[in-house]
Design an enzyme around this catalytic site. Sequence first.
Site, mmCIF file in Angstrom:
data_model
loop_
_atom_site.group_PDB
_atom_site.id
_atom_site.type_symbol
_atom_site.label_atom_id
_atom_site.label_comp_id
_atom_site.label_asym_id
_atom_site.label_seq_id
_atom_site.Cartn_x
_atom_site.Cartn_y
_atom_site.Cartn_z
ATOM 1 N N SER A 1 0.841 -1.194 0.000
ATOM 2 C CA SER A 1 0.000 0.000 0.000
ATOM 3 C C SER A 1 0.880 1.250 0.000
ATOM 4 C CB SER A 1 -0.967 -0.032 1.202
ATOM 5 O OG SER A 1 -1.974 0.936 1.064
ATOM 6 N N GLU B 1 -1.829 -2.478 -8.171
ATOM 7 C CA GLU B 1 -3.096 -2.631 -7.442
ATOM 8 C C GLU B 1 -3.402 -1.308 -6.781
ATOM 9 O OE1 GLU B 1 -3.684 -3.091 -3.748
ATOM 10 O OE2 GLU B 1 -1.739 -2.147 -3.433
ATOM 11 N N HIS C 1 -4.628 -5.271 -1.566
ATOM 12 C CA HIS C 1 -5.681 -5.060 -0.571
ATOM 13 C C HIS C 1 -6.789 -6.095 -0.741
ATOM 14 C CE1 HIS C 1 -3.648 -1.144 -0.786
ATOM 15 N NE2 HIS C 1 -4.096 -0.909 0.433
#
Length: 310
Positions: A119, A215, A280
């Site tokens: 992330s 992502e 995620h």
Amino acid sequence: MTQVGELDRPARLAPGARVAVVAPSGPVPEERLQAGLDVLRGWDLDPVVAPHVLDRHGTFDYLAGADADRAADLQNAWCDPSVAAVLCARGGYGVQRMVDLLDWEAMRAAGPKVFVGYSDITALHEAFATRLGLVTLHGPMTAAVDFLKNARAQDHLRATLFAPETARTVASAGRALVPGRARGVLLGGCLSLLAADLGTPHARPSARGGLLCLEDVGEETYRLDRYLTQLLRSGWLDGVRGVLLGSWAECDPYDEVRALLADRLGGLGVPVVEEFGFGHCEGALTVPFGVAAELDADRATLTLDEPALR
């Protein structure tokens, strides 16, 4: 133009290894942190929590304490010779505010060790690659819900850390968006962070020669379009060998996202695999950045040339 090259692999972990948990980004819920520490202890690791992990910024509640304190936690953990790995507690936002406060010369002198996160941690993956030349693990974080509640996420990270030769083939439930096979060096992470990294001191010139992992979370389709278009317009995607697409959690309906991904990436002329199972998502797989590998988009497999860790 320089292409993505293989990086130095840190040593695998052994039972009893001391690992440091840091919070470079957002605030960490204490109960989730304690649960994550229990998992690590169950792996026969010796986790130590950096001093400011549970801090809260006085003005901006999305930050885990002051920038200088978050940077000091990471640097001190990395430079501690008793620490074999540095694990991020969670993502959120904040790395870009602290990454330039790190003493990269001191961290390079401390030698290689394992680094894990995803992330917002994407900005650190890039910095570790360009400043330290080290393989890093895009994988579950200690206080993240998906890690705490999902056996597959735990098992794959554990295998990568302790017995990386058993995790050389990463098989997913994905499928080819653009069929084919490709070889290259793994890199990437969160799409919005890669776009935001362009033009910064830690940004690599391009993804040329790489297998790019992408992502994101909580982004509307037009924002994803903007990030991908920025990477395309800047030339950063020129020469990429293949693309692996992970999760798009809390984004718009996947059919809409999928259409955008096909529109923006289909013209690259390289294999693209979707829903590969990292990021995620529930049961997120661990992907080593900086390792050469072969992508088979049709079979949705990734085969590493060598184990992620020595």
